[in-house]
Design a protein around this motif. Structure first.
Motif, PDB file in Angstrom:
ATOM      1  N   VAL A 189       0.934  -1.335  -0.135  1.00 36.20           N
ATOM      2  CA  VAL A 189       0.095  -0.064   0.122  1.00 36.20           C
ATOM      3  C   VAL A 189       0.939   1.312  -0.009  1.00 36.20           C
ATOM      4  O   VAL A 189       1.927   1.223   0.749  1.00 36.20           O
ATOM      5  N   PRO A 190       0.529   2.265  -0.803  1.00 33.69           N
ATOM      6  CA  PRO A 190       1.315   3.472  -0.597  1.00 33.69           C
ATOM      7  C   PRO A 190       1.417   4.252   0.596  1.00 33.69           C
ATOM      8  O   PRO A 190       0.431   3.735   1.498  1.00 33.69           O
ATOM      9  N   ALA A 191       2.220   5.065   0.893  1.00 27.03           N
ATOM     10  CA  ALA A 191       2.302   5.857   2.166  1.00 27.03           C
ATOM     11  C   ALA A 191       1.463   6.893   2.326  1.00 27.03           C
ATOM     12  O   ALA A 191       1.694   7.836   1.644  1.00 27.03           O
ATOM     13  N   PRO A 192       0.257   7.004   3.123  1.00 29.18           N
ATOM     14  CA  PRO A 192      -0.359   8.219   3.447  1.00 29.18           C
ATOM     15  C   PRO A 192       0.601   9.321   3.900  1.00 29.18           C
ATOM     16  O   PRO A 192       1.255   9.074   4.796  1.00 29.18           O
ATOM     17  N   PHE A 193       0.537  10.510   3.256  1.00 29.28           N
ATOM     18  CA  PHE A 193       1.172  11.707   3.596  1.00 29.28           C
ATOM     19  C   PHE A 193       0.123  12.637   4.221  1.00 29.28           C
ATOM     20  O   PHE A 193      -0.508  13.318   3.351  1.00 29.28           O
ATOM     21  N   LEU A 194      -0.079  12.965   5.361  1.00 31.48           N
ATOM     22  CA  LEU A 194      -1.042  13.557   5.856  1.00 31.48           C
ATOM     23  C   LEU A 194      -0.635  15.042   5.914  1.00 31.48           C
ATOM     24  O   LEU A 194       0.338  15.624   6.587  1.00 31.48           O
ATOM     25  N   ALA A 241       4.756   5.042  11.626  1.00 32.04           N
ATOM     26  CA  ALA A 241       4.251   6.494  11.375  1.00 32.04           C
ATOM     27  C   ALA A 241       5.334   7.246  11.700  1.00 32.04           C
ATOM     28  O   ALA A 241       5.646   7.357  12.959  1.00 32.04           O
ATOM     29  N   LEU A 242       5.665   8.170  10.764  1.00 33.44           N
ATOM     30  CA  LEU A 242       6.608   9.238  11.050  1.00 33.44           C
ATOM     31  C   LEU A 242       5.987  10.602  11.290  1.00 33.44           C
ATOM     32  O   LEU A 242       5.336  10.974  10.229  1.00 33.44           O
ATOM     33  N   ASP A 243       6.338  11.272  12.038  1.00 30.87           N
ATOM     34  CA  ASP A 243       5.614  12.540  12.292  1.00 30.87           C
ATOM     35  C   ASP A 243       6.368  13.684  11.957  1.00 30.87           C
ATOM     36  O   ASP A 243       7.579  13.999  12.108  1.00 30.87           O
ATOM     37  N   ASN A 244       5.798  14.851  11.405  1.00 31.90           N
ATOM     38  CA  ASN A 244       6.123  16.204  11.390  1.00 31.90           C
ATOM     39  C   ASN A 244       7.453  16.166  10.358  1.00 31.90           C
ATOM     40  O   ASN A 244       8.662  16.730  10.570  1.00 31.90           O
ATOM     41  N   LEU A 245       7.278  15.653   9.071  1.00 27.58           N
ATOM     42  CA  LEU A 245       8.644  15.575   8.339  1.00 27.58           C
ATOM     43  C   LEU A 245       8.564  16.930   7.487  1.00 27.58           C
ATOM     44  O   LEU A 245       7.651  17.437   7.236  1.00 27.58           O
ATOM     45  N   SER A 246       9.918  17.459   7.681  1.00 32.79           N
ATOM     46  CA  SER A 246       9.946  18.769   6.907  1.00 32.79           C
ATOM     47  C   SER A 246      11.103  18.714   5.861  1.00 32.79           C
ATOM     48  O   SER A 246      11.138  19.462   4.866  1.00 32.79           O
ATOM     49  N   ASP A 275      28.999 -15.560   9.118  1.00 35.50           N
ATOM     50  CA  ASP A 275      27.910 -15.829   8.979  1.00 35.50           C
ATOM     51  C   ASP A 275      26.965 -14.579   9.076  1.00 35.50           C
ATOM     52  O   ASP A 275      27.237 -13.599   9.377  1.00 35.50           O
ATOM     53  N   VAL A 276      25.677 -14.600   8.172  1.00 36.99           N
ATOM     54  CA  VAL A 276      24.904 -13.359   8.331  1.00 36.99           C
ATOM     55  C   VAL A 276      23.442 -13.828   8.674  1.00 36.99           C
ATOM     56  O   VAL A 276      22.959 -14.765   8.700  1.00 36.99           O
ATOM     57  N   PHE A 277      22.741 -12.421   8.830  1.00 35.49           N
ATOM     58  CA  PHE A 277      21.238 -12.764   9.284  1.00 35.49           C
ATOM     59  C   PHE A 277      20.574 -11.885   8.281  1.00 35.49           C
ATOM     60  O   PHE A 277      21.097 -10.866   7.877  1.00 35.49           O
ATOM     61  N   ARG A 278      19.446 -12.322   7.944  1.00 36.70           N
ATOM     62  CA  ARG A 278      18.604 -11.680   6.918  1.00 36.70           C
ATOM     63  C   ARG A 278      17.272 -10.840   7.464  1.00 36.70           C
ATOM     64  O   ARG A 278      16.765 -11.624   8.323  1.00 36.70           O
ATOM     65  N   VAL A 279      17.021  -9.962   7.274  1.00 38.20           N
ATOM     66  CA  VAL A 279      15.681  -9.162   7.798  1.00 38.20           C
ATOM     67  C   VAL A 279      15.105  -8.572   6.442  1.00 38.20           C
ATOM     68  O   VAL A 279      15.400  -7.802   5.858  1.00 38.20           O
ATOM     69  N   GLY A 280      14.134  -9.249   6.209  1.00 40.08           N
ATOM     70  CA  GLY A 280      13.248  -8.901   5.183  1.00 40.08           C
ATOM     71  C   GLY A 280      11.926  -8.031   5.778  1.00 40.08           C
ATOM     72  O   GLY A 280      11.538  -8.109   6.668  1.00 40.08           O
ATOM     73  N   TYR A 281      11.686  -7.046   4.714  1.00 46.01           N
ATOM     74  CA  TYR A 281      10.542  -6.134   5.518  1.00 46.01           C
ATOM     75  C   TYR A 281       9.614  -5.396   4.368  1.00 46.01           C
ATOM     76  O   TYR A 281      10.190  -5.245   3.383  1.00 46.01           O
ATOM     77  N   ARG A 282       8.500  -5.425   4.476  1.00 45.11           N
ATOM     78  CA  ARG A 282       7.467  -4.643   3.808  1.00 45.11           C
ATOM     79  C   ARG A 282       6.425  -4.372   4.639  1.00 45.11           C
ATOM     80  O   ARG A 282       5.661  -5.066   4.948  1.00 45.11           O
ATOM     81  N   ARG A 283       6.191  -2.794   4.998  1.00 45.80           N
ATOM     82  CA  ARG A 283       5.343  -2.403   5.892  1.00 45.80           C
ATOM     83  C   ARG A 283       4.422  -1.392   5.634  1.00 45.80           C
ATOM     84  O   ARG A 283       4.938  -0.473   4.502  1.00 45.80           O
ATOM     85  N   PRO A 284       3.074  -1.230   5.871  1.00 44.44           N
ATOM     86  CA  PRO A 284       2.478   0.096   5.841  1.00 44.44           C
ATOM     87  C   PRO A 284       3.160   1.103   6.547  1.00 44.44           C
ATOM     88  O   PRO A 284       3.552   1.408   7.514  1.00 44.44           O
ATOM     89  N   LEU A 285       3.314   2.426   5.908  1.00 45.32           N
ATOM     90  CA  LEU A 285       4.124   3.584   6.152  1.00 45.32           C
ATOM     91  C   LEU A 285       3.145   4.753   6.065  1.00 45.32           C
ATOM     92  O   LEU A 285       2.329   4.786   5.330  1.00 45.32           O
ATOM     93  N   LEU A 286       3.287   5.568   7.253  1.00 47.93           N
ATOM     94  CA  LEU A 286       2.326   6.816   7.228  1.00 47.93           C
ATOM     95  C   LEU A 286       3.298   8.050   7.773  1.00 47.93           C
ATOM     96  O   LEU A 286       4.172   7.607   8.448  1.00 47.93           O
ATOM     97  N   LEU A 287       3.135   8.979   6.933  1.00 48.44           N
ATOM     98  CA  LEU A 287       3.914  10.190   7.138  1.00 48.44           C
ATOM     99  C   LEU A 287       3.019  11.488   7.606  1.00 48.44           C
ATOM    100  O   LEU A 287       1.797  11.613   6.784  1.00 48.44           O
ATOM    101  N   THR A 288       3.441  12.257   8.226  1.00 49.30           N
ATOM    102  CA  THR A 288       2.747  13.666   8.343  1.00 49.30           C
ATOM    103  C   THR A 288       3.808  14.709   8.250  1.00 49.30           C
ATOM    104  O   THR A 288       4.997  14.512   8.389  1.00 49.30           O
ATOM    105  N   GLY A 289       3.292  15.897   7.895  1.00 51.57           N
ATOM    106  CA  GLY A 289       3.900  17.158   7.640  1.00 51.57           C
ATOM    107  C   GLY A 289       3.254  18.103   7.010  1.00 51.57           C
ATOM    108  O   GLY A 289       2.450  17.794   5.935  1.00 51.57           O
TER     109      GLY A 289
END
Length: 491
Positions: A189-194, A241-246, A275-289
Motif C-alpha cells: 500500500v502507498p504511504a499516506p502523507f497527511l 508512522a513518522l511525524d512532522n517531516l520537513s 555468518d549473516v542474518f537476513r531481515v526482510g521487510y515490507r510494511r505500511p508506512l504513514l507520514l505527516t508534515g
C-alpha cells in the motif's frame, strides 16, 4: 541417591521444555518456541528484559515444582533444543497481520489469551488460531486491540470520519482503502502523507489511523537519522508512522521506497566471522508534515496524499482520546465488515499505475460502495507529479523542449547533445547561470531522465534509450493526445 544417579539439570530442563513448548525454525534459521496451544512464538535466543523464552521457561519450571536452575544449565538445554529444532520443518512468524489457510487472513489483537481475528472470504470471526496455521511474533511495539464489535451497520466508519479532519469525501475514501490494505499481508500500500495547514490535526489524524491497526499504544515517531535505525523500527512493528517531516533526504527517500514495496537487509551475525542474518521487510508506512520540499519521482509513485483542514471546534486531548477509545471497537468492527465486502468484489486491475495492487483495491472498493476511490487516487498522483515537476528545473526544461516536438513525433540525440540542448534552453538569451544540481555530464543527464521517466510520461513525454552502430542515444517522444472515448474511460 548418589551423584551418578542424578539426572543432569540440562536434561530436566530439556525434557520439560519439549513437553510444554513446540520448537521450530524459520527460513532464516532462527529457532522459535511456542507454548502448546498458544499462537505466540518467541525466539529462544532472545535476551530481552521482559517476555523472553528464557524467562518463560524459568518461571514454568519453578511454578511446576521442578526447581530453580542456574543460567548455565538453561543455556546448555537451549543449545541442545536449538540443534534439534534445526531439523524441524520451516514455518514463518508474522507481526500483526498474517496469511492463513483457504484464502483467509489473520489480524493479531495483541491479547494475552491469543484471540485474533480471522478474515475469510465470507465473514470474519474472533478465535485463537491453530499454532500450525499462524505463529505471531510480538515485540514491545505490538499493542493490544479491543475485541471488534459485531453488527455495526457501518456506523464505525462515520464515527471515525467525524473525529478526523479530512478535507473532503475523496480523501476519506482513500484513507479507508489504505486501512483495508493494511489488513492484507500481501498487498503493498502507498504511504499516506497527511498534509494541511498548521493546526489541522495532522499528528492526531495520523495517530487515529495508526491505532486502528496497532492499538492505543501505537504512536508517531520522529524519522530516524540513519537507515539502519529506520529498518530496525520497521521490522519490529506493522504500521510505521513518522511525524512532522520537513525534509526527505535522498537516502531516506530510497529507504521509504523499499519499505513500501519490500526489500531485504543482510548483516553479519554477531560473534561470527562469516555468518549473516537476513531481515526482510515490507510494511505500511504513514507520514505527516506541512511540506517536505522536493519529492523524488520514485517516492511520489508510492505516496498517498491525504489533506486535512483546520477544525471549526477545538476539543481537549483528554476528551478526544476518551471518545476515540470508546468507539474504537465499533470502528474496527465496521472496518472488518467493509474489508470482507471489498475483497468479495470482482474488478479490473488498472495497468497504468505503479501501485497496481492498491489501485485494484480501490476499484474493488468502488464496486462495493459506489464511491470514487480510484479516480481520487489518480487525481492524487497527478497532484504529486505536479509537485515533482515544480521542484525539478530539469523536468520543467524537458517539458518546455517537448512543446517544440510535433505530437506523435520523436527526436534522437546522444546524451551529451541533449545536455547541451537543454542547457541552452534553460540559460536562454540572457545566459543565466545553470542552477545547482544541474547535470554536468551526459551520463548524469541520462540517469536523471531515467528517474524522471514516469513523471514525464504522465505529461505525455516519453523518454527512452537505444543503441546504434554509432553509439547510444536518448529518444524523446511527444505522445499523441488521448482520444475522447479514452479520456472518458479514464475517469
Amino acid at each position: 541417591m548418589s551423584d551418578d544417579d542424578k539426572t543432569p539439570a540440562r536434561e530436566v530442563i530439556a525434557d520439560y521444555a519439549q513437553s510444554h513448548f513446540r520448537y521450530f525454525r524459520t527460513a532464516d534459521g532462527t529457532v522459535y518456541a511456542q507454548k502448546n496451544g498458544h499462537p505466540v512464538a518467541r525466539p529462544i535466543r532472545s535476551q530481552g528484559t521482559t517476555g523472553s523464552h528464557r524467562q518463560e521457561l524459568m518461571v514454568g519450571l519453578y511454578r511446576d515444582g521442578r526447581g530453580a536452575f542456574n543460567g548455565s544449565a538453561i543455556k546448555e538445554a537451549l543449545d541442545l533444543i536449538e540443534a534439534l529444532a534445526l531439523t524441524e520443518n520451516v514455518q514463518p512468524v508474522h507481526i500483526r497481520v498474517a496469511p492463513g489457510f483457504d484464502g483467509a487472513t489473520w489480524l493479531d489483537l495483541g491479547r494475552d489469551d491469543g484471540q485474533s481475528v480471522r478474515i475469510h472470504p465470507s465473514s470474519w470471526d474472533i478465535t485463537v488460531p491453530d499454532p500450525r496455521e499462524v505463529c505471531w511474533r510480538r515485540t514491545q511495539l505490538t499493542g493490544e486491540l479491543p475485541l471488534p464489535a459485531k453488527n455495526t451497520d457501518g456506523k464505525g466508519i462515520d464515527l471515525l470520519m467525524r473525529l478526523c479532519n479530512f478535507a473532503n469525501a475523496e480523501t476519506e475514501c482513500l484513507a479507508i482503502v489504505w486501512l483495508i490494505g493494511c489488513l492484507g499481508p500481501s498487498v503493498p500500500v502507498p504511504a499516506p502523507f497527511l498534509t494541511g495547514p498548521q493546526g489541522a490535526g495532522k499528528s492526531t489524524g495520523g495517530r487515529m489511523l495508526t491505532r486502528i491497526i496497532e492499538g492505543m499504544s501505537g504512536d508517531l515517531r520522529r524519522a530516524p537519522k540513519d537507515e539502519e535505525s529506520l529498518i530496525a523500527a520497521v521490522a519490529a512493528g506493522w504500521v510505521t508512522a513518522l511525524d512532522n517531516l520537513s525534509h526527505v533526504t535522498p537516502d531516506l527517500s530510497d529507504a521509504m521506497c523499499c519499505i513500501v514495496t519490500g526489500a531485504e537487509s543482510v548483516k553479519r551475525a554477531l560473534f561470527t566471522d562469516g555468518d549473516v542474518f537476513r531481515v526482510g521487510y515490507r510494511r505500511p508506512l504513514l507520514l505527516t508534515g506541512i511540506d517536505v520540499g522536493v519529492i523524488r519521482p520514485d517516492l511520489a509513485d508510492r505516496l498517498l496524499p491525504l489533506r486535512l483542514e483546520r477544525p471549526k471546534v477545538r476539543r481537549t486531548e483528554a476528551e478526544l482520546w476518551a471518545d476515540y477509545a470508546e468507539v474504537l471497537p465499533v470502528v474496527l468492527g465496521s472496518l472488518l465488515d467493509l474489508t470482507v465486502r471489498v475483497r468479495a468484489m470482482e474488478a479490473e486491475t488498472p495497468t497504468d499505475l505503479r501501485m497496481a495492487d492498491f489501485a485494484h483495491l480501490c476499484a474493488q472498493f468502488d464496486a462495493a460502495t459506489g464511491l470514487g476511490a480510484l479516480p481520487a487516487y489518480r487525481a492524487s498522483l497527478d497532484d504529486l507529479n505536479d509537485d515533482v515537476i515544480e521542484g525539478d528545473l530539469l523536468a520543467q526544461t524537458v517539458l518546455l523542449h517537448a512543446e517544440t516536438i510535433e505530437p506523435g513525433a520523436s527526436q534522437q540525440m546522444t546524451s551529451t547533445e541533449w545536455l547541451a540542448c537543454l542547457s541552452r534552453l534553460y540559460s536562454g538569451d540572457d545566459c543565466r547561470p545553470l542552477p545547482k544540481g544541474w547535470p554536468t555530464t551526459g551520463k548524469v543527464l541520462s540517469d536523471r531522465l531515467k528517474r524522471l521517466q514516469p513523471t514525464l510520461a504522465a505529461r505525455g513525454v516519453l523518454v527512452d534509450a537505444g543503441r546504434t552502430k554509432a553509439g547510444r542515444y536518448l529518444e524523446m517522444t511527444r505522445a499523441l493526445p488521448p482520444a475522447p472515448h479514452e479520456q472518458a474511460r479514464a475517469f
